[in-house]
Design a protein around this motif. Structure first.
Motif, PDB file in Angstrom:
ATOM      1  N   GLY A  34      31.310  27.255  30.921  1.00 12.08           N
ATOM      2  CA  GLY A  34      32.626  27.875  31.047  1.00 12.08           C
ATOM      3  C   GLY A  34      32.837  29.006  30.056  1.00 12.08           C
ATOM      4  O   GLY A  34      33.429  30.034  30.385  1.00 12.08           O
ATOM      5  N   GLN A  35      32.353  28.835  28.823  1.00 13.99           N
ATOM      6  CA  GLN A  35      32.470  29.894  27.821  1.00 13.99           C
ATOM      7  C   GLN A  35      31.649  31.116  28.219  1.00 13.99           C
ATOM      8  O   GLN A  35      32.078  32.252  28.020  1.00 13.99           O
ATOM      9  CB  GLN A  35      32.036  29.376  26.452  1.00 13.99           C
ATOM     10  CG  GLN A  35      33.000  28.376  25.854  1.00 13.99           C
ATOM     11  CD  GLN A  35      32.434  27.649  24.643  1.00 13.99           C
ATOM     12  OE1 GLN A  35      31.220  27.562  24.452  1.00 13.99           O
ATOM     13  NE2 GLN A  35      33.325  27.105  23.827  1.00 13.99           N
ATOM     14  N   ARG A  89      33.605  32.952  30.788  1.00 14.68           N
ATOM     15  CA  ARG A  89      34.683  33.707  30.123  1.00 14.68           C
ATOM     16  C   ARG A  89      34.125  34.938  29.428  1.00 14.68           C
ATOM     17  O   ARG A  89      34.744  36.006  29.441  1.00 14.68           O
ATOM     18  CB  ARG A  89      35.425  32.807  29.131  1.00 14.68           C
ATOM     19  CG  ARG A  89      36.320  31.820  29.842  1.00 14.68           C
ATOM     20  CD  ARG A  89      36.922  30.750  28.969  1.00 14.68           C
ATOM     21  NE  ARG A  89      37.184  31.091  27.604  1.00 14.68           N
ATOM     22  CZ  ARG A  89      37.002  30.247  26.569  1.00 14.68           C
ATOM     23  NH1 ARG A  89      36.562  29.016  26.786  1.00 14.68           N
ATOM     24  NH2 ARG A  89      37.282  30.624  25.353  1.00 14.68           N
ATOM     25  N   ALA A  90      32.931  34.812  28.826  1.00 16.05           N
ATOM     26  CA  ALA A  90      32.296  35.957  28.168  1.00 16.05           C
ATOM     27  C   ALA A  90      31.930  37.035  29.185  1.00 16.05           C
ATOM     28  O   ALA A  90      32.127  38.230  28.937  1.00 16.05           O
ATOM     29  CB  ALA A  90      31.057  35.496  27.404  1.00 16.05           C
ATOM     30  N   ALA A  91      31.402  36.618  30.333  1.00 18.98           N
ATOM     31  CA  ALA A  91      31.081  37.584  31.391  1.00 18.98           C
ATOM     32  C   ALA A  91      32.347  38.283  31.863  1.00 18.98           C
ATOM     33  O   ALA A  91      32.348  39.496  32.115  1.00 18.98           O
ATOM     34  CB  ALA A  91      30.374  36.881  32.545  1.00 18.98           C
ATOM     35  N   MET A  92      33.443  37.528  31.969  1.00 19.69           N
ATOM     36  CA  MET A  92      34.703  38.130  32.379  1.00 19.69           C
ATOM     37  C   MET A  92      35.209  39.104  31.320  1.00 19.69           C
ATOM     38  O   MET A  92      35.742  40.171  31.652  1.00 19.69           O
ATOM     39  CB  MET A  92      35.736  37.034  32.668  1.00 19.69           C
ATOM     40  CG  MET A  92      36.965  37.533  33.387  1.00 19.69           C
ATOM     41  SD  MET A  92      36.562  38.169  35.016  1.00 19.69           S
ATOM     42  CE  MET A  92      37.831  39.422  35.157  1.00 19.69           C
ATOM     43  N   MET A  94      34.759  26.894  34.656  1.00 18.15           N
ATOM     44  CA  MET A  94      35.967  27.125  33.855  1.00 18.15           C
ATOM     45  C   MET A  94      36.929  25.958  33.993  1.00 18.15           C
ATOM     46  O   MET A  94      37.073  25.382  35.076  1.00 18.15           O
ATOM     47  CB  MET A  94      36.682  28.400  34.304  1.00 18.15           C
ATOM     48  CG  MET A  94      36.031  29.680  33.882  1.00 18.15           C
ATOM     49  SD  MET A  94      37.122  31.091  34.307  1.00 18.15           S
ATOM     50  CE  MET A  94      36.166  32.433  33.643  1.00 18.15           C
ATOM     51  N   ASP A  95      37.611  25.639  32.898  1.00 17.91           N
ATOM     52  CA  ASP A  95      38.675  24.637  32.954  1.00 17.91           C
ATOM     53  C   ASP A  95      39.966  25.307  33.442  1.00 17.91           C
ATOM     54  O   ASP A  95      39.990  26.517  33.707  1.00 17.91           O
ATOM     55  CB  ASP A  95      38.850  23.954  31.598  1.00 17.91           C
ATOM     56  CG  ASP A  95      39.221  24.905  30.475  1.00 17.91           C
ATOM     57  OD1 ASP A  95      39.738  26.024  30.743  1.00 17.91           O
ATOM     58  OD2 ASP A  95      39.005  24.553  29.305  1.00 17.91           O
ATOM     59  N   ARG A 104      40.777  29.317  33.933  1.00 18.95           N
ATOM     60  CA  ARG A 104      41.072  29.855  35.271  1.00 18.95           C
ATOM     61  C   ARG A 104      42.411  30.599  35.263  1.00 18.95           C
ATOM     62  O   ARG A 104      42.548  31.645  35.905  1.00 18.95           O
ATOM     63  CB  ARG A 104      41.081  28.744  36.321  1.00 18.95           C
ATOM     64  CG  ARG A 104      39.688  28.405  36.810  1.00 18.95           C
ATOM     65  CD  ARG A 104      39.717  27.567  38.075  1.00 18.95           C
ATOM     66  NE  ARG A 104      40.345  26.276  37.906  1.00 18.95           N
ATOM     67  CZ  ARG A 104      39.717  25.181  37.499  1.00 18.95           C
ATOM     68  NH1 ARG A 104      38.430  25.216  37.247  1.00 18.95           N
ATOM     69  NH2 ARG A 104      40.372  24.060  37.354  1.00 18.95           N
ATOM     70  N   ALA A 105      43.378  30.075  34.534  1.00 16.67           N
ATOM     71  CA  ALA A 105      44.676  30.757  34.441  1.00 16.67           C
ATOM     72  C   ALA A 105      44.513  32.115  33.769  1.00 16.67           C
ATOM     73  O   ALA A 105      45.146  33.100  34.178  1.00 16.67           O
ATOM     74  CB  ALA A 105      45.673  29.893  33.669  1.00 16.67           C
ATOM     75  N   ARG A 106      43.668  32.194  32.756  1.00 14.73           N
ATOM     76  CA  ARG A 106      43.403  33.478  32.089  1.00 14.73           C
ATOM     77  C   ARG A 106      42.704  34.445  33.046  1.00 14.73           C
ATOM     78  O   ARG A 106      42.989  35.639  33.067  1.00 14.73           O
ATOM     79  CB  ARG A 106      42.582  33.279  30.830  1.00 14.73           C
ATOM     80  CG  ARG A 106      43.373  32.653  29.696  1.00 14.73           C
ATOM     81  CD  ARG A 106      42.514  32.510  28.435  1.00 14.73           C
ATOM     82  NE  ARG A 106      43.317  32.025  27.343  1.00 14.73           N
ATOM     83  CZ  ARG A 106      44.082  32.795  26.561  1.00 14.73           C
ATOM     84  NH1 ARG A 106      44.129  34.081  26.773  1.00 14.73           N
ATOM     85  NH2 ARG A 106      44.787  32.270  25.586  1.00 14.73           N
ATOM     86  N   LEU A 107      41.767  33.928  33.843  1.00 20.38           N
ATOM     87  CA  LEU A 107      41.077  34.744  34.836  1.00 20.38           C
ATOM     88  C   LEU A 107      42.071  35.320  35.837  1.00 20.38           C
ATOM     89  O   LEU A 107      42.056  36.521  36.125  1.00 20.38           O
ATOM     90  CB  LEU A 107      40.016  33.903  35.551  1.00 20.38           C
ATOM     91  CG  LEU A 107      39.353  34.523  36.782  1.00 20.38           C
ATOM     92  CD1 LEU A 107      38.530  35.737  36.404  1.00 20.38           C
ATOM     93  CD2 LEU A 107      38.502  33.483  37.490  1.00 20.38           C
ATOM     94  N   VAL A 108      42.953  34.469  36.358  1.00 24.84           N
ATOM     95  CA  VAL A 108      43.959  34.912  37.329  1.00 24.84           C
ATOM     96  C   VAL A 108      44.874  35.963  36.694  1.00 24.84           C
ATOM     97  O   VAL A 108      45.209  36.976  37.329  1.00 24.84           O
ATOM     98  CB  VAL A 108      44.759  33.709  37.871  1.00 24.84           C
ATOM     99  CG1 VAL A 108      45.967  34.159  38.673  1.00 24.84           C
ATOM    100  CG2 VAL A 108      43.847  32.821  38.720  1.00 24.84           C
ATOM    101  N   ALA A 109      45.272  35.760  35.443  1.00 27.87           N
ATOM    102  CA  ALA A 109      46.126  36.732  34.752  1.00 27.87           C
ATOM    103  C   ALA A 109      45.402  38.059  34.550  1.00 27.87           C
ATOM    104  O   ALA A 109      46.001  39.133  34.711  1.00 27.87           O
ATOM    105  CB  ALA A 109      46.577  36.165  33.402  1.00 27.87           C
TER     106      ALA A 109
END
Length: 195
Positions: free
Chosen positions: A124-125, A128-131, A151-152, A156-161
């Motif tokens: 998951g980290q 997030r790093a790739a994102m 992702m937890d 996922r909420a950060r990704l959507v934001a």
């Protein structure tokens, strides 16, 4: 000037000896997002790779009118380097300044992991790093292949934001995912229905 950032016209994709899809046309304009759905093997990842220019279509044309940033199964970060240094390398390649990397790391809650080697990050980290790499790139077109895998809920909420902010700033998103992420105003294309 057109708002279209990405256009595929009557595209066909063959992988091995198998026709995945043909006659597929789509346009992504500024602020738009398209969710590619379908079962494994339907061609979601292949369509993302066609859009990125990593695969050539068997027929049809692909036009990219802006820079792209891609997430796929590979993190594309040097596993031996601390996360911040690995992201800084991509920033230099993309011609982006250091503050953009810091903001991208903050957007994906990665600041506490800045000195951790990429190889030591969890699945998951790493996603997030790739994102964060995609966010920092400032590319108008985001091509996201299963970006939420591993992702937890908070990530996922950060990704959507991040996707919402990118679209609000005139970016476009082509996203392949097996499950809905709850992204408002996202169009859908079921590749399984084209087979």
């Amino acid at each position: 000037m057109t708002d279209a950032l990405l256009r595929l016209d009557r595209v066909a994709c063959i992988r091995g000896d198998r026709l995945l899809f043909e006659g597929l046309s789509l346009t992504l304009a500024r602020g738009e997002a398209l969710w590619l759905r379908g079962p494994n093997g339907a061609g979601k990842s292949s369509l993302i790779r066609l859009a990125a220019g990593l695969l050539r279509p068997a027929a049809g044309t692909v036009e990219r009118h802006e820079r792209t940033a891609l997430i796929d199964e590979a993190t594309a970060l040097d596993a031996e380097l601390p996360l911040r240094r690995a992201l800084d390398i991509w920033a230099r390649i993309d011609g982006i300044d250091g503050p953009m990397v810091a903001r991208a790391m903050e957007a994906m809650a990665l600041a506490p992991l800045a000195e951790v080697p990429v190889a030591m990050l969890s699945t998951g980290q790493r996603k997030r790093a790739a994102m964060a790499r995609v966010i920092a790139s400032a590319a108008p077109i985001w091509l996201l292949d299963e970006p939420a895998n591993g992702m937890d809920d908070a990530a996922r909420a950060r990704l959507v934001a991040a996707i919402a902010a990118h679209r609000a700033n005139g970016g476009a998103v082509l996203l392949a995912s097996h499950f809905a992420l709850g992204i408002e105003g996202m169009a859908e294309l079921d590749l399984g229905a084209l087979a």
